[in-house]
Scaffold this motif. Sequence first.
Motif, PDB file in Angstrom:
ATOM      1  N   ASP A  33     -71.857  63.947 -15.035  1.00  0.00           N
ATOM      2  CA  ASP A  33     -70.431  63.806 -15.400  1.00  0.00           C
ATOM      3  C   ASP A  33     -70.290  63.117 -16.766  1.00  0.00           C
ATOM      4  OD1 ASP A  33     -71.643  61.788 -13.779  1.00  0.00           O
ATOM      5  OD2 ASP A  33     -69.716  60.772 -13.613  1.00  0.00           O
ATOM      6  N   HIS A  87     -75.734  71.171  -3.992  1.00  0.00           N
ATOM      7  CA  HIS A  87     -76.548  71.388  -5.195  1.00  0.00           C
ATOM      8  C   HIS A  87     -77.974  70.893  -4.939  1.00  0.00           C
ATOM      9  CE1 HIS A  87     -72.822  71.349  -8.084  1.00  0.00           C
ATOM     10  NE2 HIS A  87     -72.713  72.227  -7.114  1.00  0.00           N
ATOM     11  N   GLU A 126     -78.729  63.732  -7.952  1.00  0.00           N
ATOM     12  CA  GLU A 126     -77.651  64.717  -7.790  1.00  0.00           C
ATOM     13  C   GLU A 126     -76.661  64.212  -6.739  1.00  0.00           C
ATOM     14  OE1 GLU A 126     -76.559  67.683  -9.250  1.00  0.00           O
ATOM     15  OE2 GLU A 126     -74.974  67.311  -7.799  1.00  0.00           O
ATOM     16  N   VAL A 127     -75.366  64.299  -7.054  1.00  0.00           N
ATOM     17  CA  VAL A 127     -74.342  63.782  -6.133  1.00  0.00           C
ATOM     18  C   VAL A 127     -73.952  64.793  -5.057  1.00  0.00           C
ATOM     19  CG1 VAL A 127     -72.274  64.493  -7.450  1.00  0.00           C
ATOM     20  CG2 VAL A 127     -72.229  62.376  -6.117  1.00  0.00           C
ATOM     21  N   ASP A 152     -77.449  64.619 -17.808  1.00  0.00           N
ATOM     22  CA  ASP A 152     -76.741  65.912 -17.790  1.00  0.00           C
ATOM     23  C   ASP A 152     -75.838  65.978 -16.553  1.00  0.00           C
ATOM     24  OD1 ASP A 152     -76.036  68.453 -18.605  1.00  0.00           O
ATOM     25  OD2 ASP A 152     -77.790  69.429 -17.736  1.00  0.00           O
ATOM     26  N   LEU A 195     -78.089  69.911 -10.464  1.00  0.00           N
ATOM     27  CA  LEU A 195     -77.497  71.232 -10.208  1.00  0.00           C
ATOM     28  C   LEU A 195     -78.480  72.036  -9.354  1.00  0.00           C
ATOM     29  CD1 LEU A 195     -74.858  72.857 -10.914  1.00  0.00           C
ATOM     30  CD2 LEU A 195     -76.145  73.918 -12.763  1.00  0.00           C
ATOM     31  N   ALA A 204     -76.109  75.302 -16.110  1.00  0.00           N
ATOM     32  CA  ALA A 204     -77.474  74.831 -16.394  1.00  0.00           C
ATOM     33  C   ALA A 204     -77.743  74.975 -17.894  1.00  0.00           C
ATOM     34  CB  ALA A 204     -78.484  75.666 -15.598  1.00  0.00           C
ATOM     35  N   VAL A 205     -78.744  74.277 -18.381  1.00  0.00           N
ATOM     36  CA  VAL A 205     -79.146  74.449 -19.784  1.00  0.00           C
ATOM     37  C   VAL A 205     -79.612  75.895 -19.988  1.00  0.00           C
ATOM     38  CG1 VAL A 205     -79.814  72.033 -20.140  1.00  0.00           C
ATOM     39  CG2 VAL A 205     -81.531  73.669 -19.339  1.00  0.00           C
ATOM     40  N   TYR A 214     -74.827  55.908 -18.020  1.00  0.00           N
ATOM     41  CA  TYR A 214     -76.164  56.433 -17.721  1.00  0.00           C
ATOM     42  C   TYR A 214     -77.144  56.076 -18.844  1.00  0.00           C
ATOM     43  CZ  TYR A 214     -73.727  59.234 -14.183  1.00  0.00           C
ATOM     44  OH  TYR A 214     -72.963  59.642 -13.120  1.00  0.00           O
ATOM     45  N   TYR A 221     -82.683  73.981 -12.469  1.00  0.00           N
ATOM     46  CA  TYR A 221     -83.246  74.812 -13.543  1.00  0.00           C
ATOM     47  C   TYR A 221     -83.978  73.937 -14.578  1.00  0.00           C
ATOM     48  CZ  TYR A 221     -83.733  78.147 -17.332  1.00  0.00           C
ATOM     49  OH  TYR A 221     -84.257  78.931 -18.332  1.00  0.00           O
ATOM     50  N   SER A 222     -83.261  72.948 -15.120  1.00  0.00           N
ATOM     51  CA  SER A 222     -83.929  72.068 -16.100  1.00  0.00           C
ATOM     52  C   SER A 222     -85.045  71.273 -15.413  1.00  0.00           C
ATOM     53  CB  SER A 222     -82.919  71.115 -16.746  1.00  0.00           C
ATOM     54  OG  SER A 222     -82.143  70.459 -15.762  1.00  0.00           O
ATOM     55  N   GLY A 244     -74.866  58.897  -9.585  1.00  0.00           N
ATOM     56  CA  GLY A 244     -75.765  58.245 -10.539  1.00  0.00           C
ATOM     57  C   GLY A 244     -75.596  56.732 -10.554  1.00  0.00           C
ATOM     58  N   GLY A 272     -78.291  64.582 -12.886  1.00  0.00           N
ATOM     59  CA  GLY A 272     -77.588  65.867 -12.820  1.00  0.00           C
ATOM     60  C   GLY A 272     -78.575  66.997 -12.598  1.00  0.00           C
TER      61      GLY A 272
HETATM   62  C1  LIG Z   1     -74.476  70.266 -15.956  1.00  0.00           C
HETATM   63  S1  LIG Z   1     -74.969  70.178 -14.277  1.00  0.00           S
HETATM   64  C2  LIG Z   1     -76.693  69.820 -14.418  1.00  0.00           C
HETATM   65  C3  LIG Z   1     -77.465  70.991 -14.940  1.00  0.00           C
HETATM   66  C4  LIG Z   1     -78.955  70.851 -14.798  1.00  0.00           C
HETATM   67  N1  LIG Z   1     -79.449  69.653 -15.452  1.00  0.00           N
HETATM   68  C5  LIG Z   1     -79.630  72.072 -15.434  1.00  0.00           C
HETATM   69  O1  LIG Z   1     -79.600  72.176 -16.678  1.00  0.00           O
HETATM   70  O2  LIG Z   1     -80.165  72.921 -14.696  1.00  0.00           O
HETATM   71  C6  LIG Z   1     -74.301  68.651 -13.772  1.00  0.00           C
HETATM   72  C7  LIG Z   1     -74.689  68.216 -12.362  1.00  0.00           C
HETATM   73  O3  LIG Z   1     -74.370  66.830 -12.246  1.00  0.00           O
HETATM   74  C8  LIG Z   1     -73.882  66.596 -10.960  1.00  0.00           C
HETATM   75  N2  LIG Z   1     -73.071  65.372 -10.996  1.00  0.00           N
HETATM   76  C9  LIG Z   1     -71.759  65.246 -11.328  1.00  0.00           C
HETATM   77  N3  LIG Z   1     -71.371  63.980 -11.201  1.00  0.00           N
HETATM   78  C10 LIG Z   1     -72.455  63.279 -10.798  1.00  0.00           C
HETATM   79  C11 LIG Z   1     -72.685  61.918 -10.493  1.00  0.00           C
HETATM   80  N4  LIG Z   1     -71.698  61.019 -10.580  1.00  0.00           N
HETATM   81  N5  LIG Z   1     -73.912  61.537 -10.114  1.00  0.00           N
HETATM   82  C12 LIG Z   1     -74.930  62.461 -10.025  1.00  0.00           C
HETATM   83  N6  LIG Z   1     -74.766  63.765 -10.274  1.00  0.00           N
HETATM   84  C13 LIG Z   1     -73.551  64.175 -10.673  1.00  0.00           C
HETATM   85  C14 LIG Z   1     -73.068  67.837 -10.624  1.00  0.00           C
HETATM   86  O4  LIG Z   1     -72.883  67.968  -9.219  1.00  0.00           O
HETATM   87  C15 LIG Z   1     -73.924  68.937 -11.240  1.00  0.00           C
HETATM   88  O5  LIG Z   1     -74.809  69.452 -10.292  1.00  0.00           O
END
Ligand SMILES: C[S@@+](CC[C@H](N)C(=O)[O-])C[C@H]1O[C@@H](n2cnc3c(N)ncnc32)[C@H](O)[C@@H]1O
Length: 231
Positions: free
Chosen positions: A150, A97, A92-93, A148, A70, A43-44, A157, A73-74, A123, A68
């Motif tokens: 992949d 999560h 979110e995928v 935030d 997760l 997370a950030v 995106y 948190y953000s 996404g 994204g």
């Molecule tokens: C860096 S984390 C996000 C952190 C969050 N924004 C935070 O700061 O609290 C990346 C998230 O993107 C999701 N993710 C990865 N590939 C994805 C996709 N193709 N489409 C949507 N979400 C995806 C992951 O499962 C993960 O939960």
Amino acid sequence: MSSKSTDQTKVVDAYIKKHLIGVDEGLEHAYTNSTEKGLPMIAVSPAQGKFASLLTTIGSARNVLEIGTLGGYSTIWFAKAVKGRGKVTSIEVSPHHRDVAIENLRAADVQVPEEVDVLLGAGLDVLPKLVAEIEKGVREPFDFVFIDADWPNQWNYFDFGVKVSKGQGAVIYIDNVVQNMLESGIVGEKHRDGDAVDVVAKAGADDRVDAVVMQTVGSKTHDGFLLAVVK
Ligand SMILES: C[S@@+](CC[C@H](N)C(=O)[O-])C[C@H]1O[C@@H](n2cnc3c(N)ncnc32)[C@H](O)[C@@H]1O
């Protein structure tokens, strides 16, 4: 970075958190509950979360799109910033999560789906649906898009982010562009990955936006984000 500078960035980040962020039970719970439920610690940081949420306040953003979620948190930061004025939509995928994020959002007194809607899916599957809904007039366009997820899809995106935006003045923020550039060899010493998409060069050549990259240090590694304003 040397270990001394890493230590210094951690000390400074802790000082920033103490004086400018403080302890928010909902946000703290989102971190601890996400870790307990096996989510990665990606997370950030508190300062990054506050910075991104302040940007939405500065721009009086009403509709925020996050790609994204997760553990949310953000998302909680954005929900607090637009409370009473707007709504956050987060994509979110991972079903796990998504479930943990909803749990964390509710624990932080955020109404789901009234204040934050978490859309489950990749996404690139969800975003065309949002474009279609905006075109049909059944969904409002977004003022602020936070990317935030992949890294290989950052540019895809971004392109969708412009399409789902309200147009002039909308903000698009891509996290982790500096680490992505360094790890894929677009800049720096690593052998260049032939498939790597140069988000920075593409944003610079894109007449739809005006953009900059800011490098960051902090309790996390050296990184940086791209910030673009739609013209
Ligand atoms: C860096 S984390 C996000 C952190 C969050 N924004 C935070 O700061 O609290 C990346 C998230 O993107 C999701 N993710 C990865 N590939 C994805 C996709 N193709 N489409 C949507 N979400 C995806 C992951 O499962 C993960 O939960």
